[in-house]
Scaffold this active site. Structure first.
Site, PDB file in Angstrom:
ATOM      1  CG  ASN A  44      -1.889  -1.142   1.202  1.00 37.00           C
ATOM      2  OD1 ASN A  44      -2.066  -1.776   0.156  1.00 37.00           O
ATOM      3  ND2 ASN A  44      -2.504  -1.435   2.329  1.00 37.00           N
ATOM      4  CG  HIS A  83       3.974  -1.888  -4.681  1.00 37.94           C
ATOM      5  ND1 HIS A  83       2.798  -2.580  -4.838  1.00 37.94           N
ATOM      6  CD2 HIS A  83       4.955  -2.738  -5.069  1.00 37.94           C
ATOM      7  CE1 HIS A  83       3.058  -3.808  -5.287  1.00 37.94           C
ATOM      8  NE2 HIS A  83       4.356  -3.934  -5.429  1.00 37.94           N
ATOM      9  CB  THR A 138      -2.614  -8.687  -1.122  1.00 39.98           C
ATOM     10  OG1 THR A 138      -2.107  -8.621  -2.452  1.00 39.98           O
ATOM     11  CG2 THR A 138      -1.980  -9.850  -0.385  1.00 39.98           C
TER      12      THR A 138
HETATM   13  N1  APR Z   1     -10.846  -7.098   4.490  1.00 35.76           N
HETATM   14  C1  APR Z   1      -9.968  -7.999   3.954  1.00 35.76           C
HETATM   15  N2  APR Z   1      -9.730  -8.116   2.647  1.00 35.76           N
HETATM   16  C2  APR Z   1     -10.390  -7.287   1.818  1.00 35.76           C
HETATM   17  C3  APR Z   1     -11.303  -6.329   2.278  1.00 35.76           C
HETATM   18  C4  APR Z   1     -11.522  -6.251   3.682  1.00 35.76           C
HETATM   19  N3  APR Z   1     -12.366  -5.374   4.225  1.00 35.76           N
HETATM   20  N4  APR Z   1     -11.795  -5.664   1.208  1.00 35.76           N
HETATM   21  C5  APR Z   1     -11.224  -6.191   0.120  1.00 35.76           C
HETATM   22  N5  APR Z   1     -10.377  -7.195   0.482  1.00 35.76           N
HETATM   23  C6  APR Z   1      -9.533  -8.010  -0.372  1.00 35.76           C
HETATM   24  C7  APR Z   1     -10.139  -8.339  -1.715  1.00 35.76           C
HETATM   25  O1  APR Z   1     -10.932  -9.522  -1.621  1.00 35.76           O
HETATM   26  C8  APR Z   1      -8.911  -8.539  -2.598  1.00 35.76           C
HETATM   27  O2  APR Z   1      -8.491  -9.906  -2.593  1.00 35.76           O
HETATM   28  O3  APR Z   1      -8.360  -7.287  -0.647  1.00 35.76           O
HETATM   29  C9  APR Z   1      -7.840  -7.700  -1.900  1.00 35.76           C
HETATM   30  C10 APR Z   1      -7.435  -6.441  -2.671  1.00 35.76           C
HETATM   31  O4  APR Z   1      -6.856  -6.805  -3.888  1.00 35.76           O
HETATM   32  P1  APR Z   1      -6.329  -5.718  -4.921  1.00 35.76           P
HETATM   33  O5  APR Z   1      -7.368  -4.680  -5.149  1.00 35.76           O
HETATM   34  O6  APR Z   1      -5.836  -6.458  -6.106  1.00 35.76           O
HETATM   35  O7  APR Z   1      -5.133  -4.998  -4.147  1.00 35.76           O
HETATM   36  P2  APR Z   1      -3.626  -5.502  -3.939  1.00 35.76           P
HETATM   37  O8  APR Z   1      -3.558  -6.976  -3.863  1.00 35.76           O
HETATM   38  O9  APR Z   1      -3.077  -4.716  -2.808  1.00 35.76           O
HETATM   39  O10 APR Z   1      -2.934  -5.017  -5.279  1.00 35.76           O
HETATM   40  C11 APR Z   1      -1.551  -5.227  -5.452  1.00 35.76           C
HETATM   41  O11 APR Z   1      -1.614  -3.993  -7.474  1.00 35.76           O
HETATM   42  O12 APR Z   1      -1.998  -2.247  -8.974  1.00 35.76           O
HETATM   43  C12 APR Z   1      -1.434  -2.665  -7.889  1.00 35.76           C
HETATM   44  O13 APR Z   1       0.380  -1.508  -7.089  1.00 35.76           O
HETATM   45  C13 APR Z   1      -0.962  -1.808  -6.797  1.00 35.76           C
HETATM   46  O14 APR Z   1      -0.049  -2.467  -4.666  1.00 35.76           O
HETATM   47  C14 APR Z   1      -1.076  -2.731  -5.607  1.00 35.76           C
HETATM   48  C15 APR Z   1      -0.946  -4.106  -6.232  1.00 35.76           C
END
Ligand code: APR
Length: 238
Positions: A92, A109, A176
Site C-alpha cells: 500500500n 510499492h 491482497t
Molecule cells: N478485508 C480484507 N480483505 C479485503 C477487504 C476487507 N475489508 N476488502 C477487500 N479485500 C480483499 C479483496 O478480496 C482482494 O483480494 O483485498 C484484496 C485487494 O486486492 P487488490 O485490489 O488487487 O489490491 P492488492 O492486492 O493490494 O494489489 C496489489 O496492485 O496495482 C497494484 O500496485 C498496486 O499495490 C497494488 C498491487
C-alpha cells in the site's frame, strides 16, 4: 503449533478498504475506473503527465482524510509487543500503518506522501499536489514525480524483504489479491524456506491454495483476532 519467532506480514489494499480507500481489483475498484496503462506506468507519465499527476494528487488527498482502522491498529500492537523479528511489508502507498504506530515497515510499492525528483534523485516528504510542477526542495528543478512504483518498475528494498522471508517461521498475507508479482510469489518463497503460511482476506486470493491456512472475512475482524492469538501464545514460543 510449532515455535514461532520470526514473522513477515504482507499487506495489500484490503487492509485499508475499511478506512475508505479504494482497492484495485474489486468491482468498482481503481483499475475498473482507470486503465493501468493510462496512469500507472512510466510510459503513461511520459505521454500525459497532467493526467498521471492529477490521478495521484487526488489519491494523495484522499489518503490524508482517511484514518487507520482496527486492522492497522492490531498490526501496530503486534509490532510494539512482538519480541521476535517482525517485518510488515506493505504494497500500500497510504500511510495508515505508520499512523497507527507500526515501525518495522517497508513500503515496497512507494508512498503517496513522498515525491521523487527525476533531476537530482532526491526524495522529499510531500503532502501537497504535484500538478502545478513545484520545484524540488533539494535542487529547485520542476521535475518531481509521485514516489510510486509503477508497472514495469522495480519494487523497493527487495533484498531486505527476501532476507526476512527466507528467515521467517510464519508468513501472513492480509488483504491482497495475489495478482501482482513479486509480492504474489512471497508465499511460495516462504514455504520453500519452511515457514508456516496464513492468508487473511475477504475472498480467496489467486494464491489461496498455496497457504497452509486461509481465514476469510473482513480485515478489521480477522487481524485483531489473529494478533490476540499471537500475543497470547508469545510467552510459550519465545
Ligand atoms: N478485508 C480484507 N480483505 C479485503 C477487504 C476487507 N475489508 N476488502 C477487500 N479485500 C480483499 C479483496 O478480496 C482482494 O483480494 O483485498 C484484496 C485487494 O486486492 P487488490 O485490489 O488487487 O489490491 P492488492 O492486492 O493490494 O494489489 C496489489 O496492485 O496495482 C497494484 O500496485 C498496486 O499495490 C497494488 C498491487
Amino acid at each position: 503449533m510449532a515455535d514461532i519467532r520470526n514473522i513477515v506480514v504482507l499487506t495489500g489494499a484490503g487492509i485499508s478498504a475499511e478506512s475508505g480507500i479504494d482497492t484495485f481489483r474489486s468491482a468498482g475498484g481503481l483499475w475498473e475506473q482507470h486503465r493501468v496503462e493510462d496512469v500507472a506506468t512510466p510510459q503513461a507519465f511520459a505521454r500525459d503527465p497532467d493526467l498521471v499527476l492529477r490521478f495521484y494528487d487526488m489519491r494523495r488527498e484522499n489518503i490524508q482524510k482517511a484514518q487507520p482502522n482496527a486492522a492497522h491498529a492490531a498490526l501496530a500492537r503486534l509490532d510494539q509487543h512482538w519480541q521476535g523479528n517482525l517485518l510488515i511489508v506493505t504494497q500500500n502507498v497510504d500511510d495508515l500503518h505508520e499512523r497507527a504506530g507500526a515501525q518495522r515497515l517497508i513500503h515496497m510499492h512507494g508512498e503517496h506522501l513522498s515525491a521523487w525528483c527525476l533531476a537530482c534523485d532526491g526524495r522529499t516528504r510531500w503532502h501537497a499536489p504535484l500538478f502545478d510542477r513545484p520545484g524540488c526542495p533539494h535542487c529547485g528543478e520542476a521535475a518531481l514525480r509521485p514516489d510510486i512504483v509503477w508497472f514495469g518498475e522495480m519494487p523497493y528494498r527487495m533484498d531486505e524483504i527476501d532476507r526476512a522471508i527466507s528467515q521467517c517461521d510464519l508468513f501472513v498475507s492480509i488483504g491482497t489479491s495475489g495478482a501482482v508479482y513479486p509480492a504474489a510469489g512471497y508465499v511460495r518463497t516462504a514455504r520453500h524456506y519452511g515457514a508456516r503460511t496464513l492468508e487473511l482476506n475477504l475472498d480467496p486470493s489467486q494464491g489461496s491454495i498455496m497457504f497452509h491456512e486461509c481465514r476469510m472475512g473482513r480485515a478489521t475482524d480477522l487481524v485483531p483476532a489473529w494478533v490476540d492469538e499471537m500475543l497470547t501464545h508469545q510467552a510459550d514460543w519465545l
